[in-house]
Each structure stands twice: as structure tokens, then as C-alpha cells.
Design a protein around this motif. Structure first.
Motif: not given
Length: 270
Positions: A229-230, A247-249, A252-253, A258-259
Motif C-alpha cells: 500500500g502507498a 528505512l526507519v522503523p 512510511q516508505l 519505492y515508487p
């Protein structure tokens, strides 16, 4: 056509595929990748696996799979396939919600490598919190039953929660964990889905699936693109490997790596 169709989609998929995906958890869209593109991607995938392939997990007592070892964004030659707008648009229409690319890898199961891929579901292995994760299995060669096509457990995405198993269970009981965690699934019907080159199967990450070994004289070659999901949140759990140092826990991505499907464009044609 479905009112879920993305306004940016380069085409609209048939309503029956949407119904199958939502009702049963998977569907097959024939000929989604044109023949000239398939030949192009087949050569690139084989060359990439030959250059940096590694043995993959999820085998029954061993594995016959070989897959690309680096993240998809490190493979310039494969990047356009991972970002293929037609496959992404189909995934977004099936999901009925804005999606983004999560990962992509080429997989080869060589002739007479007869080790099956074990029964599993993908959600447990996915370090994301998202309302929907979708995997697209792009056939780069014909994959009849004897070559080890996918086998699905229809409706298994409707099983009782929790939908995730513990990674410790996967690692200690890889070949049996799914039926130990959800015993009723052992009695679900099993649907074998042979595919032609250019066909794409899509399944929800909560759907149980497996494949038999390759009993044929030809390589089984596929490319798997994963979408989420976006608004997905990166949420690794105990036992998850770190996917990306950026990436940070709890966050969001990032769109750059992650387009979003809505931003994918036709960037390559052989």
C-alpha cells in the motif's frame, strides 16, 4: 469496468480478474506482457542470475531456486521491469487502493531440479504494516504443471487472525509451519495454475501457495514483483532481515526508492 480502476492506469483489467482476486485471493491475467518484451526480459533475467545469483530459501529440505542477490534498485537492467506500469496498474486495480513497488527479483528453477517450494504465505516474511500487499509472478517462459507452476489455496486469505506467524516458527518448522499455525488450511482445495510466457499471476500476501519441482527439460524462469500500500509503514519484526539501511522503523516508505504505481511510466520497450 471496476470503479476501483486507477485514473492513471494505462489500461483497465477485466472485472472478472478483480472478482477472482478479492474473492479467492489470486488471479491469472494472460498475456499481460507482450511477446517481444518477454524475450527481452528473459535474456536480462538469465544474464543477471548468472552474474550474481544466489540460492534462495523456501525449499523443501533444500532448494533448487536461484535468484538475484542484490536489491532491485541495484540492477539497472531489471529496473524497468520492476517498475513496469502495466503490471503495477493491474496490481493497483486488483487491490482497489493506491500501491507502491516494494521489491522485485528474478527466479530460476533449472531443468530437473525437482525440489518443491514449500507451502507458505508471504505476509509473515514481509516487514511492513499495510492494508494490502500483492505479489505479481511474471512468467518469462511457459510454465506447465511439470515445470513447477504455482499452486494456490483459494480463500486462504480469509482464515482467522492473526494472519502472521512468528518468524521463529518459519525458521524452525519451514516445511510445516503454515499448516501448524492454521490447521484448517490443510483441508482447503488446491488450485494449480499453469501459465504461458507473458502471463502474470497476482496473489495477496496472506494466500497460501507453493510449487512443485521442475521435472521438465527447460528452465523455469519468472520475475516476482511485490507491491504494498502507498501508506505502508516499515515495521520489521523479530527474525526479519534488514531490507534497506535507509528505512526507519515506524515510518512510511520513501517514494524515491519505492515508487508509487501512479508515478510509473512507460520507460522501456524493446
Amino acid at each position: 469496468m471496476s470503479d476501483m480502476t486507477s485514473p492513471t492506469a494505462p489500461f483497465a483489467i477485466d472485472e472478472q480478474h478483480i472478482t477472482n482476486f478479492r474473492e479467492h485471493g489470486f488471479t491469472r491475467i494472460p498475456g499481460l506482457i507482450p511477446a517481444d518484451e518477454v524475450a527481452h526480459w528473459r535474456k536480462i533475467a538469465l544474464d543477471t542470475i548468472e552474474e550474481d545469483g544466489r540460492r534462495a530459501g523456501m525449499g523443501g529440505g533444500g532448494t533448487a531456486l536461484r535468484t538475484t542477490s542484490d536489491p532491485w534498485w541495484k540492477h539497472d537492467s531489471l529496473r524497468d521491469l520492476v517498475r513496469h506500469p502495466r503490471v503495477g496498474a493491474a496490481a493497483e486495480q486488483l487491490a482497489g487502493t493506491p500501491m507502491r513497488v516494494w521489491s522485485g527479483q528474478a527466479y530460476a528453477k533449472h531443468p530437473h531440479d525437482e525440489v518443491p517450494t514449500i507451502w507458505h504465505e508471504d505476509l509473515t516474511l514481509t516487514p511492513l504494516d499495510s492494508p494490502m500487499n500483492v505479489n505479481a509472478w511474471v512468467a518469462l517462459v511457459d510454465v506447465p504443471v511439470e515445470r513447477g507452476c504455482l499452486i494456490f489455496l483459494p480463500d486462504s486469505h480469509k482464515r482467522p487472525e492473526p494472519h502472521r506467524a512468528e518468524m521463529s516458527a518459519v525458521k524452525s518448522h519451514a516445511t510445516t509451519y503454515m499448516f501448524e499455525e492454521w490447521p484448517d488450511l490443510e483441508w482447503y482445495p488446491r488450485v494449480t495454475v499453469p501459465v504461458r510466457a507473458g502471463d502474470v499471476t497476482f496473489h495477496q500476501s496472506t494466500v497460501g501457495h507453493a510449487s512443485n519441482g521442475n521435472h521438465s527439460d527447460g528452465v523455469r524462469l519468472a520475475f516476482i514483483i511485490s507491491y504494498t500500500g502507498a501508506s505502508a509503514i516499515y515495521r520489521p519484526r523479530p527474525g526479519h532481515a534488514r531490507m534497506d539501511e535507509e528505512l526507519v522503523p515506524g515510518e512510511q516508505l520513501p517514494d524515491g526508492r519505492y515508487p508509487r504505481v501512479s508515478g510509473l511510466t512507460e520507460t522501456h520497450r524493446p
